[in-house]
Design an enzyme around this catalytic site. Structure first.
Site, mmCIF file in Angstrom:
data_model
loop_
_atom_site.group_PDB
_atom_site.id
_atom_site.type_symbol
_atom_site.label_atom_id
_atom_site.label_comp_id
_atom_site.label_asym_id
_atom_site.label_seq_id
_atom_site.Cartn_x
_atom_site.Cartn_y
_atom_site.Cartn_z
ATOM 1 N N TYR A 168 12.822 7.402 2.395
ATOM 2 C CA TYR A 168 11.849 6.442 2.913
ATOM 3 C C TYR A 168 11.723 5.244 1.959
ATOM 4 O O TYR A 168 11.746 4.078 2.394
ATOM 5 C CB TYR A 168 10.481 7.097 3.095
ATOM 6 C CG TYR A 168 9.406 6.093 3.463
ATOM 7 C CD1 TYR A 168 9.346 5.553 4.747
ATOM 8 C CD2 TYR A 168 8.496 5.641 2.508
ATOM 9 C CE1 TYR A 168 8.402 4.597 5.079
ATOM 10 C CE2 TYR A 168 7.545 4.681 2.837
ATOM 11 C CZ TYR A 168 7.504 4.161 4.125
ATOM 12 O OH TYR A 168 6.569 3.194 4.440
ATOM 13 N N ARG A 212 -0.552 4.254 -6.268
ATOM 14 C CA ARG A 212 -1.770 3.451 -6.448
ATOM 15 C C ARG A 212 -2.580 3.353 -5.168
ATOM 16 O O ARG A 212 -3.815 3.330 -5.196
ATOM 17 C CB ARG A 212 -1.367 2.055 -6.916
ATOM 18 C CG ARG A 212 -2.509 1.093 -7.186
ATOM 19 C CD ARG A 212 -2.012 -0.338 -7.198
ATOM 20 N NE ARG A 212 -1.447 -0.712 -5.905
ATOM 21 C CZ ARG A 212 -0.634 -1.765 -5.714
ATOM 22 N NH1 ARG A 212 -0.280 -2.518 -6.726
ATOM 23 N NH2 ARG A 212 -0.185 -2.047 -4.500
ATOM 24 N N ARG A 225 -2.071 6.934 6.877
ATOM 25 C CA ARG A 225 -0.651 6.785 6.549
ATOM 26 C C ARG A 225 -0.373 7.702 5.362
ATOM 27 O O ARG A 225 -1.045 7.624 4.337
ATOM 28 C CB ARG A 225 -0.338 5.331 6.209
ATOM 29 C CG ARG A 225 -0.576 4.394 7.383
ATOM 30 C CD ARG A 225 -0.019 3.007 7.126
ATOM 31 N NE ARG A 225 -0.659 2.373 5.990
ATOM 32 C CZ ARG A 225 -0.096 1.424 5.245
ATOM 33 N NH1 ARG A 225 1.128 1.048 5.494
ATOM 34 N NH2 ARG A 225 -0.751 0.880 4.248
ATOM 35 N N PHE A 285 12.083 -13.246 -12.839
ATOM 36 C CA PHE A 285 11.700 -12.899 -11.475
ATOM 37 C C PHE A 285 11.773 -11.381 -11.266
ATOM 38 O O PHE A 285 10.912 -10.789 -10.620
ATOM 39 C CB PHE A 285 12.628 -13.617 -10.498
ATOM 40 C CG PHE A 285 12.457 -13.211 -9.064
ATOM 41 C CD1 PHE A 285 11.433 -13.730 -8.302
ATOM 42 C CD2 PHE A 285 13.328 -12.296 -8.476
ATOM 43 C CE1 PHE A 285 11.273 -13.361 -6.975
ATOM 44 C CE2 PHE A 285 13.172 -11.917 -7.163
ATOM 45 C CZ PHE A 285 12.143 -12.447 -6.409
#
Length: 413
Positions: A168, A212, A225, A285
């Site tokens: 997933y 989290r 969920r 980044f």
């Protein structure tokens, strides 16, 4: 900006916070004038302010591609996340989303707040997408197609095993890592990273977010969920939602620590990926979110508040990470510091203590062997003597003056 109380408690956060505030203002002023690009960059700042800041460092061509890639996947994620959409409607949209990005007229009403605006005005994203180079378009289409199919699969399937969990996370985040590696390579700035390392970069971030966001996800209306794998949580409780109840606090923390330990397995791959990057802007980044991830894991570990509210890094520490992350030495230093912080929280009686400590020691060993740990400032270790009262007063005055000036300047503009 952070509260005055937080700055007084951590006065060395002040200047990084100020720099972050000024960078945010500057980014808002650099939004392109074209309506479709203006919409895309404005939306980017609304759905992820920190990402919107970091992306500004990239060159224009790559920045545009990454911006659109992010918004396309945000839109796809909005469809997946909306639990009010019937499965027989949602699944076909997810599977066909890679074709919708070529359609100027396509939009779909779902999501809330800024995400609803993104979906209602998705034609702006499609218009910008069609202006990208073909290599960028091909990479974005490929990842969107694979991610949509994976999301559709898990709409109809529970996350039962750890293998399911990894699969997933691959679909919703590992593929983001693969896509970004393709975009970096298409720009001519980087060699093409291996799929394995690119996937690990995404899994490290996604698993951190899933840990989290436990409480937010389990309390989702109209339907919870559930992304924590049954193979882990069933060792501690009968139902995943049982972790949030106070009578299960001990078991909840043990399960949480098990989840954090699982996420740590990707940290060394993350370091390997980042050590191979050559372009400074691409490096920053990639590096800033990875540091934020291990910092968040350190805060979440052994912390019952994950099941009571929101646990996240204070804004001042986030500003510090953005300000200080410039070289691979900074990354090794941050990973070492947060691994050490996490290590100090390990209870030897925790069922997974041995495995947790082993993974933390491996991370610390990699950082030590880099030979650059002395070439950076610590993110979490502060002078025990702290700041004197005079310095605090000066900082308060500076903060007040600067904030008043910025506010007045902003309104005048």
């Amino acid at each position: 900006m952070a509260s005055l109380g937080a700055i007084l408690k951590n006065p060395d956060d002040f200047f990084p916070l100020l720099k972050l505030k000024m960078a945010a203002r500057n980014a808002e002023k650099q939004i392109p004038p074209e309506p479709h690009w203006g919409f895309c960059y404005s939306m980017l700042h609304k759905v992820s302010r920190s990402f919107g800041l970091v992306i500004q460092q990239l060159g224009t061509e790559l920045r545009d591609a990454v911006c659109i890639f992010y918004l396309v996947l945000r839109a796809l994620d909005t469809v997946e996340d909306d639990t009010s959409i019937d499965t027989d409607v949602k699944v076909p949209i997810l599977k066909a989303f890679h074709r919708h990005i070529y359609d100027h007229d396509w939009h779909f009403a779902c999501g809330t707040k800024e995400y609803k605006v993104l979906m209602d005005q998705f034609h702006h994203v499609s218009t910008a997408f069609l202006e990208l180079g073909k290599d960028y378009q091909d990479a974005i289409e490929d990842i969107t197609k694979r991610m949509g199919a994976g999301m559709a699969k898990f709409i109809c399937k529970e996350v039962e095993t750890i293998d399911d969990y990894d699969e997933y996370c691959h679909y919703v985040a590992g593929l983001v890592g693969l896509g970004l590696s393709q975009l970096f390579h298409a720009s001519g700035s980087e060699d093409l990273a291996t799929d394995y390392l690119s996937n690990s970069m995404g899994l490290f971030l996604q698993k951190t977010n899933i840990i989290r966001d436990y409480l937010e996800d389990i309390n989702e209306i109209p339907k919870s969920r559930m992304f924590w794998p049954r193979q882990i949580w069933s060792k501690y409780v009968n139902k995943l939602e049982d972790l949030k109840y106070e009578e299960n606090s001990v078991k909840a923390v043990q399960c949480l620590n098990d989840m954090v330990t699982n996420a740590l397995m990707h940290a060394e791959d993350s370091l390997k990926y980042m050590s191979a990057l050559r372009h400074p802007a691409i490096f920053r980044f990639c590096a800033i979110p990875q540091i934020m991830a291990i910092g968040t894991l350190a805060l979440c570990y052994n912390n019952i508040e994950v099941f009571r509210g929101v646990v996240k890094m204070r804004r001042g520490l986030t500003a510090k990470v953005i300000d200080r992350t410039k070289t691979i030495a900074d990354v090794y230093g941050a990973f070492f510091d947060f691994a050490s912080m996490l290590e100090s929280k390990v209870d030897k009686n925790d069922p997974n203590a041995t495995k947790t400590l082993s993974r933390l020691e491996a991370i610390q060993k990699t950082c030590r062997e880099s030979g650059v740990l002395t070439k950076r400032k610590s993110y979490i270790l502060r002078n025990e003597n702290g700041y004197g009262s005079t310095m605090i007063v000066i900082l308060v005055i500076l903060f007040s003056i600067t904030y008043a000036y910025l506010s007045a300047n902003y309104h005048n503009n």
